[in-house]
Design a protein around this motif. Sequence first.
Motif, PDB file in Angstrom:
ATOM      1  N   ILE A 161       2.812   7.100  -3.806  1.00 15.70           N
ATOM      2  CA  ILE A 161       3.826   7.558  -4.051  1.00 15.70           C
ATOM      3  C   ILE A 161       3.703   7.287  -6.211  1.00 15.70           C
ATOM      4  CG2 ILE A 161       6.325   7.128  -4.978  1.00 15.70           C
ATOM      5  CD1 ILE A 161       6.638   5.544  -1.557  1.00 15.70           C
ATOM      6  N   GLY A 162       3.144   5.983  -6.265  1.00 15.99           N
ATOM      7  CA  GLY A 162       2.730   6.046  -7.884  1.00 15.99           C
ATOM      8  C   GLY A 162       1.694   7.511  -8.207  1.00 15.99           C
ATOM      9  N   THR A 163       0.761   7.095  -7.470  1.00 15.43           N
ATOM     10  CA  THR A 163      -0.765   8.246  -8.096  1.00 15.43           C
ATOM     11  C   THR A 163      -0.562   9.641  -7.665  1.00 15.43           C
ATOM     12  OG1 THR A 163      -1.580   6.765  -6.651  1.00 15.43           O
ATOM     13  CG2 THR A 163      -3.369   8.534  -6.921  1.00 15.43           C
ATOM     14  N   GLY A 164       1.012   9.666  -6.762  1.00 18.91           N
ATOM     15  CA  GLY A 164       1.392  10.992  -6.625  1.00 18.91           C
ATOM     16  C   GLY A 164       2.149  11.882  -8.028  1.00 18.91           C
ATOM     17  N   ALA A 165       3.045  10.736  -8.290  1.00 13.51           N
ATOM     18  CA  ALA A 165       3.476  10.381  -9.095  1.00 13.51           C
ATOM     19  C   ALA A 165       3.108  10.978 -10.716  1.00 13.51           C
ATOM     20  CB  ALA A 165       4.520   9.826  -9.768  1.00 13.51           C
ATOM     21  N   LEU A 166       1.823  10.464 -11.015  1.00 15.18           N
ATOM     22  CA  LEU A 166       1.005  10.105 -12.724  1.00 15.18           C
ATOM     23  C   LEU A 166      -0.215  11.522 -12.065  1.00 15.18           C
ATOM     24  CD1 LEU A 166      -0.530   8.675 -14.193  1.00 15.18           C
ATOM     25  CD2 LEU A 166      -1.946   7.602 -12.715  1.00 15.18           C
ATOM     26  N   GLY A 167      -0.171  11.502 -11.029  1.00 15.75           N
ATOM     27  CA  GLY A 167      -1.150  13.301 -10.588  1.00 15.75           C
ATOM     28  C   GLY A 167      -0.186  14.493 -11.350  1.00 15.75           C
ATOM     29  N   LEU A 168       1.166  14.381 -11.349  1.00 17.24           N
ATOM     30  CA  LEU A 168       1.717  15.719 -11.587  1.00 17.24           C
ATOM     31  C   LEU A 168       2.336  14.566 -13.271  1.00 17.24           C
ATOM     32  CD1 LEU A 168       4.647  15.815  -8.141  1.00 17.24           C
ATOM     33  CD2 LEU A 168       2.639  17.255  -9.236  1.00 17.24           C
ATOM     34  N   TYR A 178      11.791   7.866  -5.865  1.00 16.44           N
ATOM     35  CA  TYR A 178      11.572   6.935  -4.950  1.00 16.44           C
ATOM     36  C   TYR A 178      10.277   5.981  -4.650  1.00 16.44           C
ATOM     37  CZ  TYR A 178       9.222   7.458   0.315  1.00 16.44           C
ATOM     38  OH  TYR A 178       8.898   7.535   1.387  1.00 16.44           O
ATOM     39  N   GLY A 179       9.262   5.753  -5.405  1.00 10.97           N
ATOM     40  CA  GLY A 179       8.663   4.736  -5.801  1.00 10.97           C
ATOM     41  C   GLY A 179       9.303   3.364  -5.751  1.00 10.97           C
ATOM     42  N   ILE A 180      10.278   3.628  -6.794  1.00 13.82           N
ATOM     43  CA  ILE A 180      11.481   2.073  -7.030  1.00 13.82           C
ATOM     44  C   ILE A 180      11.502   1.559  -5.902  1.00 13.82           C
ATOM     45  CG2 ILE A 180      13.278   1.525  -8.309  1.00 13.82           C
ATOM     46  CD1 ILE A 180      13.024   3.128 -10.251  1.00 13.82           C
ATOM     47  N   LEU A 194       0.818  -1.666  -0.079  1.00  9.56           N
ATOM     48  CA  LEU A 194       0.125   0.183   0.218  1.00  9.56           C
ATOM     49  C   LEU A 194       0.786   0.898  -0.020  1.00  9.56           C
ATOM     50  CD1 LEU A 194      -3.158  -1.289   2.477  1.00  9.56           C
ATOM     51  CD2 LEU A 194      -2.457  -0.978   0.314  1.00  9.56           C
ATOM     52  N   ALA A 195       1.849   0.953   0.691  1.00  9.63           N
ATOM     53  CA  ALA A 195       2.931   2.136   0.404  1.00  9.63           C
ATOM     54  C   ALA A 195       3.291   3.127  -0.975  1.00  9.63           C
ATOM     55  CB  ALA A 195       4.717   1.819   1.541  1.00  9.63           C
ATOM     56  N   LEU A 196       3.377   1.944  -1.845  1.00 13.39           N
ATOM     57  CA  LEU A 196       3.688   2.628  -2.843  1.00 13.39           C
ATOM     58  C   LEU A 196       2.442   3.115  -3.854  1.00 13.39           C
ATOM     59  CD1 LEU A 196       5.525   1.509  -5.405  1.00 13.39           C
ATOM     60  CD2 LEU A 196       4.696  -0.058  -5.736  1.00 13.39           C
ATOM     61  N   GLY A 197       1.249   2.845  -3.002  1.00 17.54           N
ATOM     62  CA  GLY A 197      -0.236   3.547  -3.699  1.00 17.54           C
ATOM     63  C   GLY A 197      -0.128   4.888  -3.672  1.00 17.54           C
ATOM     64  N   ALA A 257       7.571  14.424 -10.359  1.00 16.20           N
ATOM     65  CA  ALA A 257       7.235  13.329 -10.723  1.00 16.20           C
ATOM     66  C   ALA A 257       7.647  12.398 -10.327  1.00 16.20           C
ATOM     67  CB  ALA A 257       5.956  13.959 -12.191  1.00 16.20           C
ATOM     68  N   ILE A 258       9.441  12.834 -11.370  1.00  9.14           N
ATOM     69  CA  ILE A 258      10.714  12.416 -11.286  1.00  9.14           C
ATOM     70  C   ILE A 258      11.106  11.503  -9.753  1.00  9.14           C
ATOM     71  CG2 ILE A 258      13.042  11.867 -12.169  1.00  9.14           C
ATOM     72  CD1 ILE A 258      11.525  13.310 -14.737  1.00  9.14           C
TER      73      ILE A 258
END
Length: 395
Positions: A259-266, A303-305, A254-257, A297-298
Motif C-alpha cells: 500500500i505504501g509503496t503503491g502510493a509512493l510510486g503513484l 487505505y494504508g492508514i 507486511l500488508a502496509l508494504g 496515491a491519496i
Amino acid sequence: MTWSRIFSSMIRREAMQQVVATNKPITHVADVPMQGNIIRNFTPNWFATTMGTGILSVALAQFPGHSWLFATGQALWLFNILLFATCTALYAARWTRYFHEASRVFSHSVVSMFFGCIPMGLATIINGFLIYGIPHIGDTAVAIATTLWWIDVLMSLACGLAIPFMMFTRQSHSIDQMTAVWLLPIVASEVAAVSGGLLLPHIADAQTQLTVLMTSLVLWACSVPLAMSVLVILFLRMAVHKLPHVNMAASSWLALGPIGTGALGLLVMSQTGPAVLSANGLAGVASAFGGASFLGAILLWGYGIWWLATAVLITLRYLREGLPFNIGWWGYTFPLGVFSVATLRLSTMVPMSAIAVFGAVLVAGLACMWLLVAAKTIKGAVDRSLFVSPCLKAD
C-alpha cells in the motif's frame, strides 16, 4: 585470498572445533551441526536487513535543511551497500557449497517468499545513488543507478512470476496457515517501479525516459492489483482463523508494504511522468495522467492508514503473549519505512502541515524500531542463534 577460500577456511575451522568439543571424528562437512553454521544456514530472509536499513537511509533524506539527518542517511546507505554485498557473498557461497540443500528453498512455503527481499534491498541502494551518490560522483551515480535498475527490474519480475508459480505447482499452502509473507515476491515489482520514477528526471534522452516510465507503470500494474487481491484473502484468513502464531507477529506489518509503496510510486510518477509524456508528443494526456496518479496515491495512502492502525493493534495484542525475536522482525521496518516516505512525499504536494508532522513521527518510530531490531540482530549473529535454515529442519 578469494571469497571461496575464506568460506572454505571457515567451514574447516568449524569442523575442527566440533572435533575438539566432542572427541568424535568428522568425516564430512555435512556432519557439522546445522544450527549456527553461517554459510550452510544462510537464507534469503537475511536480505530483509538490507531493506530495513536502506529504507531508513532514504527516509532520513526527506528532511531538507537538516544536514545531520542527511549525513546519517548517507552513512547508512554506504553501510547498506556493504551489508548487501556481504549477504550476496554468503548466499552465493551457500549455493556453491551446499547446492542440494540450498535448492530446497523453492519447495518451502515460507522461506521461498523472501526471495523478493533481494531486489527490494537492491532498490534502496539504487535510490541512494540518486540521493547521496549524485552530489559526490555526478553522472556516474546516474549511470550506476540506471544499470542496477534494469537488473532490479529483471529480478523483480522473476520473483513475481516464479515464486507464485511454485506456490501453484510444488509448494503446500492452506488458508489457515497463510500470512502476509505471500506479498514479498509480489511487491518487489512495485518497489522497482518507484526507483524507475525517481530515475526519470536524471535521464537526458526523451525516448529513454518514456521507456523507463512505461516499464515502471507495467511493474506497478504487475504488483499492486495482485497485492490488493492477497490482502483480501489475508483479511478473510484473519477473520476466520484469527491471528498467525506469535513467531509470525512481524508479518502483520507486511500488508502496509504494497500500500505504501503503491502510493509512493503513484506520487513519484505524478510528479515526473507528465513532463516525460509531453516530451514524447503525449501532452494531451500528461495532465490527466498526473491528476489520476495523484488521486490514486491519496486513496491508497488513506487505505494504508487503516492497515497501519490494524498492525499497531495486532502488535499490542501479541505483546501480551511475549514476542520472541527472530530475523522476521525486520518486517517491522520496511513497510513502515515506505509508508513514512510516501507520507512525507505527499506532504510536499498537499499544503497540510499535519501530514508532514505525521510523516516525521513515522520516521522517528522507524528509527527507533531499526535500532532495536539491529541490536538484536547483531546479538543473534554473534552467537549464531539466528543462523537456522527452516528448509533443513527435517534433516
